[in-house]
Every structure is written in C-alpha cells, then in structure tokens.
Design a protein around this motif. Sequence first.
Motif, PDB file in Angstrom:
ATOM      1  N   VAL A 127       8.667  14.296  -6.797  1.00 51.10           N
ATOM      2  CA  VAL A 127       8.410  12.915  -6.396  1.00 51.10           C
ATOM      3  C   VAL A 127       8.208  12.909  -4.886  1.00 51.10           C
ATOM      4  O   VAL A 127       9.054  13.402  -4.143  1.00 51.10           O
ATOM      5  N   ALA A 128       7.072  12.384  -4.448  1.00 56.55           N
ATOM      6  CA  ALA A 128       6.782  12.287  -3.020  1.00 56.55           C
ATOM      7  C   ALA A 128       6.809  10.813  -2.629  1.00 56.55           C
ATOM      8  O   ALA A 128       6.070  10.001  -3.190  1.00 56.55           O
ATOM      9  N   SER A 129       7.672  10.479  -1.670  1.00 53.63           N
ATOM     10  CA  SER A 129       7.844   9.089  -1.264  1.00 53.63           C
ATOM     11  C   SER A 129       6.771   8.676  -0.258  1.00 53.63           C
ATOM     12  O   SER A 129       6.128   9.521   0.362  1.00 53.63           O
ATOM     13  N   GLY A 164       0.785  -1.234   0.000  1.00 53.04           N
ATOM     14  CA  GLY A 164       0.000   0.000   0.000  1.00 53.04           C
ATOM     15  C   GLY A 164       0.813   1.279   0.000  1.00 53.04           C
ATOM     16  O   GLY A 164       0.266   2.365  -0.125  1.00 53.04           O
ATOM     17  N   ALA A 165       2.138   1.174   0.151  1.00 57.42           N
ATOM     18  CA  ALA A 165       2.996   2.366   0.136  1.00 57.42           C
ATOM     19  C   ALA A 165       2.966   2.982  -1.263  1.00 57.42           C
ATOM     20  O   ALA A 165       3.186   2.298  -2.256  1.00 57.42           O
ATOM     21  N   ALA A 166       2.697   4.284  -1.328  1.00 56.50           N
ATOM     22  CA  ALA A 166       2.531   4.950  -2.628  1.00 56.50           C
ATOM     23  C   ALA A 166       3.566   6.052  -2.832  1.00 56.50           C
ATOM     24  O   ALA A 166       3.854   6.829  -1.919  1.00 56.50           O
ATOM     25  N   THR A 167       4.098   6.100  -4.038  1.00 53.41           N
ATOM     26  CA  THR A 167       4.974   7.177  -4.476  1.00 53.41           C
ATOM     27  C   THR A 167       4.187   8.007  -5.481  1.00 53.41           C
ATOM     28  O   THR A 167       3.603   7.458  -6.424  1.00 53.41           O
ATOM     29  N   LEU A 168       4.161   9.330  -5.289  1.00 52.45           N
ATOM     30  CA  LEU A 168       3.408  10.225  -6.166  1.00 52.45           C
ATOM     31  C   LEU A 168       4.362  11.007  -7.051  1.00 52.45           C
ATOM     32  O   LEU A 168       5.424  11.443  -6.588  1.00 52.45           O
ATOM     33  N   LEU A 169       3.991  11.202  -8.309  1.00 48.63           N
ATOM     34  CA  LEU A 169       4.822  11.945  -9.254  1.00 48.63           C
ATOM     35  C   LEU A 169       4.046  13.109  -9.847  1.00 48.63           C
ATOM     36  O   LEU A 169       2.860  12.975 -10.162  1.00 48.63           O
TER      37      LEU A 169
END
Length: 95
Positions: A60-62, A39-44
């Motif tokens: 990029v948000a970790s 469920g860990a999401a990285t947003l671009l």
Amino acid sequence: YDDGRVVFTAPPRSGDGHRLTAVLELQDGLVRKATAGDGAATLLEYGRPLAGHGPVITKVASPLGAVTEIAYEEIPGSPVPALAATRLRTLDDRG
C-alpha cells in the motif's frame, strides 16, 4: 460505477454544502487506486502467496509517499488454504 471506477459522493454538508467524494479504480475486480476528493491517491498491489488462494494486498502506497509491505505464510495444519500476515513493514517517504 463507470468503466472500472466506483465514485462515491456524500450528501451535501450542512452549512457550506460541500460534498465529499472518493473514487475507487478497479482492475481485474480488485481496487488498485483510491483517490480522495482533493486528488490524494492511495495505491494498492496484490499477490498470490499461496496456490489456490485468492489475491491478497501486499503493498500500500500512501499519498504522502509512505509504503506498507505485507508478507503472508500458509497456516500449518489448516484444513483449507489459509494465510496469516507474518510481516508488516512500513517505510516513510525517505525509505
């Protein structure tokens, strides 16, 4: 591929049979979110710093809250529109 999402599922691991997964979510043909099986999401995020050039990743948000920002500049004298990353800043979850 399913409705703007690409789902990757690995073959079962030897031993426990666990299957790793990852999901890429697309918008306008660009990957906007990558989610791991836990469920860990990285947003671009993307920008267009140069007219005539396609979108490039600007943020990029970790999953742990760190953020990396990328700035670009046009390469002078290039015969075609070309960019170079000129600034990279990474902040932890506390800024």
